[in-house]
Design an enzyme around this catalytic site. Structure first.
Site, PDB file in Angstrom:
ATOM      1  N   HIS A   1       5.843  -6.301  -3.939  1.00  0.00           N
ATOM      2  CA  HIS A   1       5.484  -5.814  -2.661  1.00  0.00           C
ATOM      3  C   HIS A   1       4.079  -4.983  -2.681  1.00  0.00           C
ATOM      4  O   HIS A   1       3.104  -5.384  -1.834  1.00  0.00           O
ATOM      5  CB  HIS A   1       6.330  -5.356  -1.632  1.00  0.00           C
ATOM      6  CG  HIS A   1       5.906  -4.973  -0.311  1.00  0.00           C
ATOM      7  ND1 HIS A   1       5.910  -5.900   0.504  1.00  0.00           N
ATOM      8  CD2 HIS A   1       5.440  -3.935  -0.035  1.00  0.00           C
ATOM      9  CE1 HIS A   1       5.430  -5.045   1.572  1.00  0.00           C
ATOM     10  NE2 HIS A   1       5.041  -3.809   1.295  1.00  0.00           N
TER      11      HIS A   1
ATOM     12  N   HIS B   1      -0.255  -5.451  -1.399  1.00  0.00           N
ATOM     13  CA  HIS B   1      -1.054  -4.505  -0.450  1.00  0.00           C
ATOM     14  C   HIS B   1      -2.448  -4.148  -1.245  1.00  0.00           C
ATOM     15  O   HIS B   1      -3.539  -4.151  -0.754  1.00  0.00           O
ATOM     16  CB  HIS B   1      -0.430  -3.027  -0.839  1.00  0.00           C
ATOM     17  CG  HIS B   1       0.634  -2.597   0.229  1.00  0.00           C
ATOM     18  ND1 HIS B   1       0.426  -2.576   1.830  1.00  0.00           N
ATOM     19  CD2 HIS B   1       1.937  -2.701   0.460  1.00  0.00           C
ATOM     20  CE1 HIS B   1       1.501  -2.491   2.224  1.00  0.00           C
ATOM     21  NE2 HIS B   1       2.467  -2.599   1.594  1.00  0.00           N
TER      22      HIS B   1
ATOM     23  N   GLU C   1       1.167  -3.753   7.043  1.00  0.00           N
ATOM     24  CA  GLU C   1       2.012  -4.668   6.672  1.00  0.00           C
ATOM     25  C   GLU C   1       1.881  -6.212   7.167  1.00  0.00           C
ATOM     26  O   GLU C   1       2.495  -7.002   6.419  1.00  0.00           O
ATOM     27  CB  GLU C   1       3.518  -4.044   7.207  1.00  0.00           C
ATOM     28  CG  GLU C   1       3.606  -2.773   6.486  1.00  0.00           C
ATOM     29  CD  GLU C   1       3.930  -2.747   5.106  1.00  0.00           C
ATOM     30  OE1 GLU C   1       4.194  -3.875   4.459  1.00  0.00           O
ATOM     31  OE2 GLU C   1       3.879  -1.764   4.461  1.00  0.00           O
TER      32      GLU C   1
ATOM     33  N   SER D   1       3.508 -11.271   0.754  1.00  0.00           N
ATOM     34  CA  SER D   1       4.434 -11.088  -0.270  1.00  0.00           C
ATOM     35  C   SER D   1       5.792 -11.957  -0.141  1.00  0.00           C
ATOM     36  O   SER D   1       6.828 -11.973  -0.705  1.00  0.00           O
ATOM     37  CB  SER D   1       5.162  -9.776  -0.867  1.00  0.00           C
ATOM     38  OG  SER D   1       5.667  -9.070   0.236  1.00  0.00           O
TER      39      SER D   1
HETATM   40 FE   LIG Z   1       4.413  -2.131   2.486  1.00  0.00          FE
END
Ligand SMILES: [Fe+2]
Length: 255
Positions: free
Chosen positions: A129, A134, A179, A198
């Protein structure tokens, strides 16, 4: 990029107890295999539906499909471009430590990897993740400036006042951009938020029209309730990353 001086990890106060080394040699062949499967499952959809900045960043930071990344190597590739680093931490950080690291262009990065029985979902972020989701975006100069500025705004709010409401509103700005952010490119919705990058299930649902997509607006975002345990009913699409940089500046006056 902004005119920020590079802050060494030794200068981090709140975050220092959480900083660790990544023991890359300790990853097993099974773990490299899990990483390979995770990346292999996501890339076909992302090549078509991730934004240009994500796909460009993926190449620039040197991620490989067949083995877990060395965070030091990722940081070395980011440094000349935006000054960001992917800095290993022991796990979940308290807010002041998290914001301090963002303000210093150091992304708190977990080093553990999910196991084969939780390929689709982990309640806490893992290296897939954090790095796959990111870090490619941190190679984009405007996104990089936005994230640093966001960290600075939150750090000043969390230091100067004990306002849970203000931090909650700022948390929504993170949630609906970093996010779960969407961007329009040539009339098409593309993903850039790590929770979409993700997660195959959530990303597919959003791309299939399973949630309402609103035009990005800082006030609408900061007033929108987050769904942390269910799929997102509403998300926001920007036209460019300048919009979220401007939003981080405006947010200061909105809390
Ligand atoms: Fe995150």
């Amino acid at each position: 990029m902004g005119q920020t001086a590079i802050i060494e990890v030794a200068d981090l106060n709140f975050a220092s107890p959480y900083l660790i080394e990544q023991d890359w040699e300790a990853y097993t062949p099974e773990q490299h295999g899990v990483w390979q499967e995770l990346v292999g499952r996501r890339m076909p959809q992302l090549r078509r539906h991730a934004c240009e900045a994500y796909l460009d960043g993926f190449e620039r930071i040197g991620l490989q499909e067949d083995h877990l990344p060395r965070l030091s190597a990722v940081s070395a590739r980011l440094a000349p471009r935006t000054g960001w680093a992917s800095t290993p931490v022991s796990g979940f950080l308290p807010a002041n430590a998290f914001f301090e690291m963002l303000a210093a262009r150091k992304f708190p990065t977990t080093t553990w990897l999910r196991s084969r029985d939780s390929m689709d979902y982990t309640p806490e972020p893992d290296i897939f993740h954090d790095v796959f989701g990111h870090v490619p975006m941190h190679a984009h100069p405007v996104f990089a400036d936005f994230l640093e500025h966001y960290g600075k705004v939150c750090a000043s709010v969390s230091e100067s006042t004990a306002q849970p409401e203000a931090l909650e509103r700022l948390g929504r700005l993170f949630w609906f951009t970093v996010e779960f952010g969407l961007i329009r490119e040539r009339g098409e919705i593309k993903v850039y938020g790590s929770g979409l990058v993700s997660s195959h299930g959530e990303c597919t649902r959003v791309l299939n029209g399973g949630c309402e997509v609103k035009d990005f607006d800082v006030d609408a975002v900061m007033n929108q309730e987050m769904q942390t345990s269910e799929m997102q009913p509403v998300l926001f699409a920007v036209e460019s990353f300048e919009q979220i940089y401007e939003a981080a500046k405006l947010a200061e006056g909105r809390v």
